[in-house]
Design an enzyme around this catalytic site. Structure first.
Site, PDB file in Angstrom:
ATOM      1  N   ASP A   1       0.847  -1.211   0.000  1.00  0.00           N
ATOM      2  CA  ASP A   1       0.000   0.000   0.000  1.00  0.00           C
ATOM      3  C   ASP A   1       0.880   1.258   0.000  1.00  0.00           C
ATOM      4  OD1 ASP A   1      -1.807   2.050   0.592  1.00  0.00           O
ATOM      5  OD2 ASP A   1      -2.253   1.333   2.627  1.00  0.00           O
TER       6      ASP A   1
ATOM      7  N   HIS B   1      -3.930   4.712   6.554  1.00  0.00           N
ATOM      8  CA  HIS B   1      -2.798   4.222   5.754  1.00  0.00           C
ATOM      9  C   HIS B   1      -1.482   4.645   6.383  1.00  0.00           C
ATOM     10  CE1 HIS B   1      -5.502   3.300   2.338  1.00  0.00           C
ATOM     11  NE2 HIS B   1      -6.165   4.365   2.773  1.00  0.00           N
TER      12      HIS B   1
END
Lengths: 552, 552
Positions: free
Chosen positions: A194, A367
Site C-alpha cells: 500500500d 494508511h
C-alpha cells in the site's frame, strides 16, 4: 525451472481507487480485491468507475477465487459487477468483510453467484489450486483487515492490502508484526505494498487518538452533537458511541449506509453498545439536544447524504442550531474539498460549531506513513518490491523507501494497470501488458458511456449548444431554403446575436442553394463553420453547433 | 449626532476571493480593494468571476478613490473591469502594487482611466474627502502590503487587508505592531479583519522558513531544479534566487506572468539579483541541468501554465528527467487539488522528485493563524469587529476569536456581501442591503452569461442532449408528420435505443396528428415527455431533450 507466477494489476496503480490484482499460475487465476473508484468532475454525469474486466472475461476457465482484504468500496465495490460478467468459484473474506459484502450482493440479487467463504486469519493456510494463501491481521480504518501471503511454486508474494502500524487499535487487533517478521525470516520474494501515504514523513496517529479527542470534546458540549464519518468506519462509530454512553447521551444513526453497516457490525459482534442507548430518528424529538449524539453519513459532502441534507435544512428528522457541535471525522478525498467546505459553511451559518481535521484532532489516516512502510520493508525484507494502491507519485515515493530499505533498484517494479509482471526465481519484471481500461457506471448502464460521450458532455458543458434547423424544399426543379430556426442552450445568446446568427445562417444557405449546392452534408458543414466563426468572433466562445437540414 | 459611516462589502464575505468593500460618508464613496475570484467546477466554462458593480454604477457621483491593500488578484484583479463601468477619481496603492496594477491597466488600455497615486506608508495620512486614510505596513506573501485606517467623523475603522505576523520577513518589513498598538491606544471603533486562517490553531511560519528549506534542498541536488510558485510571490522568488546565486546556478524564469512580475519587481528594486545570473529560456540548452534553477508558474496546476506544459512534455524550452527536482512552493487553492496532483504524477513519471507542501516545508501561508488574529485583536482592542475575507466558517471562527478577545458579542457583525453596515457612536450594525451578485467573465463577454446559461450547461454536462427534428406537412387539408430525425450528443445511445426512440417519436407524432393535434408547442411537449420517459426507463438518465417541429 518452475513456471512463472503472473501478476496483473487491473486497477489501483497510478490512481487511488478500484484496486484489483490478478494472480495466475498453472492455468488458474485468483483475484485479490475488486474495488471501484469514484468519478472526478471531468467524468461528467458518471456515477461509478469500475476496472475493465475484459482480461478475465476472455479467460476460458472460471476464476478460482476472489480474495478480499477489507470492506472498503475501493477494494470490494466492483465485486457485484464482476460476478455478473465473470464466473468466480469462491469469494473469500474475513467475517465482517463478508457480512458487508453479502448485504451488497443481496441488493444486486447476486447472493448465489459465487460461494462465499470466511477467512479466519488465525486458522492457517487455505489451498486455492496452485496458490496456498495465508492471512495476516493488519490494522486499518475498518476492522477485520488482512494482508495476504500467496505461497506458490514460483515464490512467495505478500500483498499488504491497506494497512497502518497501529499499536493501540480500538479492537486490540494490531498489525501482526510478529507474523510479518516470521514471513520475513521464511523469505518473501515479492512485496506488493500500500503506497497511499508513502509521501508523508513520520507515522500516522493511532485510531485511539480520535477517541481521546471525542472524550475531550463531547462531555463539554451542551447542544446536539453530530459525528460524520465513513459508513464503514466501525471503530470510529464505536469510539463515539462509547463516549456518548459514558456521558448519558442517546445514540441515533442517520443515513442509510451507516444504519445498514452498524446493524451488520452489531449482529456480528463488531460493535458493542447497550440496546437502550440506541434511538431511532423519529424518537429524536422526544429528547433535548443535549441528550443525543447523532452518527451520520456525509463526511465527504456527498450531495444526498444525511449531513448535507441536514446542513441545507432538508432532513426530515435532524436539524442543527446555535450551540450544536458537528464533528467531521474524516478527511476529504481529493476532489471533494469544495463540497465538504460548502457543507461546513452551511452548518456554521446555522450556528453550529464545526470541528474537522484542520481545526481539531478528530481524524487519523488508515494508511501507514513513510516510517511505517519502512518498518514493513524491514520486517519482511522482500527480495523484490512492487508498490501498489496509489497515484504514480505515491508509488514512486514508496519505491524510494524500498531502495533506501535495501531492495536493489532493479528489483523494484514500478508498473501500471494492465502490466503483466512475472515472478521467477530470477526476480520480478514486467513482460507484457493486457487490456485494462475503465468501465463507467452511469444511471442504469454499465460500460455504455464511453470517452466520446464524455468528450461531448465536456464540450457541451464549456460553452453550451446551438442547434440550427433548416428546411430545403424544391419547386419547379429548383431548390429553395426556408428560413432557419435557431435554438441555443447554455450559451449566452443576446437577442441581437441571435438575429445576426439567423441572418448568417440564412445567407449561408441561400448562397449555397443558389450555387446549386444541395447536398445536405455539405450544407451542414458550411452552416457549422460559418456560424462557429461568427459566434467566436462575437463572444470568444465555441458552443457545440448542430446543424440539421431537413428536406421537405 | 454625526452622520453614520456606511460600510458595504460587495465581495469577499462568505467566499475566498473578489474582496471589495465600499465606504460611504457625506455623499462620497471610497472603495478598499477590487478583487476577482476564480471559477469553480460548477461555473462551467466561466473564466473569471467579478463582484457586481450595480450599486456603484447607480451612484451619481464618481467614486472618490479606490485604495488597494496589496497586489493579489483577489484584491486588485477586478479593477480594470470596474474602471470600464464606473468613474473613479483616484487609485491609491503602494509602490509595488501600483507597478503591477499599472501593467495590468496598460494591457486593458485603461492607463488613463483614473489618476494613479502612490501610497507611502511612512508618510502619514492622506485626505480623501471626508475620509482621512493612514496606512500600516503588514507582512503578507507579496511585498508592500498595507492595512488601512480610515479616520472619519463617525469613527475610526481599521481594515487589515491580508496579513500575517511575520517577525522575520524576507524584506525586513514586519507587520508594524508598534503602529497597531498606537492605533489601539488612540481607539479603533471597528476592525475589519482577514479571516482566511481563523480556523487554524497556532501561528503560521515565517516566510524565511521557506528560504531555509531551499537552502537545505538546493545545494544537495545535481539535476535541474524547478521552483513553481505564485507569480506575485516576490519574496519566494528572491529566496530561491539567493540560494541559486550562492550555489552558482543560473536563474531562468519561465511563464509570462512571472517574467512580467519579476521585471517590474526588479525595476522597482523589490528583487535583488546580479544581472549575469539571469538567463533566458533559449539559453537553457547551453547549460548543464545542474547549473540552472528554473522559476516557473503553474503551482496551481493551471492547464496552460509553464509547469503543466513541462509536466506533459509540451514546453518548448524546458523538460524534466530523472535526477531533476521540482519544488512546488504553494498550496493548492481548494478546488485545484486534483490538477496539482495530476501535474505531480506526470512529473514523477518523468523521473523527477517532486517536493511539495505535504512532504517538505516548502510553503508557508500568507494569512495569520488564530493566535496571530488574537494578537491583532489584543493590539487594536476594537470596540466592534467585522470579520472579512473568508468563507462563512472562517468568519464564524474569527468572530469566536474576537469574542474570546473581549469584543462584546453584540458588537461583532457577521455580515454577507451586499449588507449595509452602519457605524455610529452607538456601534456597528447591519441596517440594509444592496444588490451584490456576481458577474461572470466568459470568453470576451462580461456579464452576459447568467445562471440560466450555467444551469443549461450543467444539465448538458450531466446527461448530454437529444434533439428531435420532426416535420409537419399538409396535403388535401389533412396534416401528416414525416419521419423524425434524432441527434444525440453526450449520452450513451445504442443503435437499438436510438431505433426505439425514433419509433416512439414517430408514434407520438402520428397519434397526435391523427387526433388533429397540430399545434407545434403541444407536439413538442408530447415528444419531450414521451421520449424523456422512455430514455429514463431504459437508461436511468435525463438528457436535455430539444424537440423541433418544422412546418413545411
Amino acid at each position: 525451472m518452475p513456471e512463472a507466477l503472473r501478476i496483473i494489476p487491473l486497477g489501483g496503480l497510478g490512481e487511488v481507487g478500484k484496486n484489483m490484482t490478478v494472480y495466475e499460475l498453472g492455468g488458474e487465476a485468483i483475484v485479490v480485491d475488486c474495488g471501484l473508484a469514484f468519478p472526478r468532475d471531468e467524468h461528467l454525469g458518471v456515477d461509478l468507475i469500475l476496472p475493465e474486466f475484459t482480461y478475465l472475461q476472455q479467460r476460458e476457465r472460471p476464476v478460482r477465487a476472489v480474495v478480499l482484504t477489507h470492506a472498503h468500496e475501493d477494494h470490494v465495490g466492483a465485486l457485484p459487477y464482476l460476478l455478473r460478467e465473470v464466473r468466480v468459484e469462491e469469494v473469500w473474506a474475513t467475517r465482517l468483510t463478508l457480512g458487508l459484502v453479502k448485504s451488497k450482493l443481496d441488493e444486486h440479487g447476486l447472493l448465489r453467484a459465487s460461494e462465499l467463504r470466511e477467512i479466519d486469519p488465525e486458522r492457517g493456510a487455505i489451498d486455492l489450486g496452485p496458490f496456498r494463501a495465508e492471512f495476516v491481521r493488519v490494522a486499518h480504518s475498518v476492522p477485520d483487515s488482512v494482508a495476504v501471503l500467496l505461497e506458490t511454486e514460483a515464490g512467495r508474494v505478500l500483498h499488504t492490502g491497506d494497512w497502518k502500524l497501529d499499536h493501540t487499535p480500538v479492537d486490540g487487533l494490531r498489525t501482526d508484526v510478529g507474523r510479518l517478521a516470521e514471513l520475513g525470516n521464511r523469505g518473501v520474494d515479492l512485496l506488493l505494498g500500500d503506497s497511499t501515504n508513502a509521501e508523508r514523513p513520520g507515522v500516522t496517529g493511532s485510531e485511539r487518538l480520535v477517541g481521546e479527542a471525542f472524550r475531550q470534546i463531547i462531555p463539554q458540549r451542551s447542544g446536539r452533537i453530530l459525528v460524520a464519518s465513513f459508513a464503514s468506519n466501525v471503530h470510529r462509530m464505536q469510539q463515539a458511541i462509547d463516549v456518548a454512553v459514558e456521558v448519558g447521551r442517546k445514540v441515533c444513526v442517520v443515513g442509510r449506509s451507516m444504519r445498514k453497516n452498524l446493524n451488520i457490525a452489531r449482529n456480528l459482534g463488531y460493535i458493542d453498545m447497550p440496546e437502550d442507548s440506541l434511538i431511532r430518528p423519529v424518537e429524536l424529538e422526544e429528547h433535548a439536544p443535549g441528550e443525543v449524539l447523532i452518527l451520520c453519513t456525509g463526511s465527504q459532502g456527498e450531495p444526498l447524504s444525511a449531513l448535507v441534507r441536514i446542513a441545507y435544512h432538508d432532513h426530515p428528522a435532524v436539524h442543527v442550531e446555535r450551540g450544536d457541535t458537528v464533528i467531521i471525522s474524516a478527511k476529504p478525498v481529493p476532489g471533494n474539498e469544495l463540497r465538504v467546505h460548502d457543507a461546513i459553511n452551511q452548518l456554521a451559518k446555522s450556528g453550529a460549531e464545526v470541528l474537522h481535521q484542520e481545526n481539531a484532532p478528530v481524524h487519523v489516516s488508515g494508511h501507514g506513513y513513510a516510517e511505517e512502510l519502512r518498518t514493513m520493508i524491514s520486517l519482511v525484507r522482500p527480495k523484490a518490491m512492487m508498490p501498489v494502491h496509489g497515484e504514480f507519485r505515491m508509488l514512486a515515493a514508496h519505491a524510494r523507501l524500498a531502495e533506501e530499505g535495501g531492495v536493489p533498484p532493479d528489483a523494484i517494479v514500478l508498473a501500471e494497470n494492465g502490466a503483466v509482471v512475472e515472478l521467477t526465481p530470477a526476480g520480478a519484471r514486467v513482460v507484457d501488458d493486457v487490456e485494462s481500461g475503465v468501465t463507467f457506471v452511469d444511471g442504469l448502464g454499465v460500460g455504455d458511456v464511453r470517452d466520446v460521450a464524455l468528450r461531448d458532455r465536456r464540450h457541451l458543458s464549456e460553452d453550451g449548444v446551438l442547434i440550427i434547423v433548416a428546411t430545403l424544399g424544391g419547386t419547379n426543379g429548383r431548390a429553395s431554403a426556408g428560413p432557419p430556426e435557431l435554438i441555443a442552450r447554455g450559451f449566452a445568446e443576446s437577442d441581437t446575436l441571435l438575429a445576426e446568427m439567423r441572418d448568417e445562417a440564412d445567407r449561408v444557405l441561400r448562397d449555397l442553394v443558389e450555387d446549386d449546392v444541395v447536398e445536405i452534408k455539405l450544407l451542414q458543414e458550411h452552416l457549422h463553420d460559418g456560424l462557429g466563426q461568427l459566434i467566436y468572433d462575437r463572444t470568444g466562445r465555441r458552443p457545440m453547433i448542430l446543424p440539421v437540414v431537413v428536406e421537405v
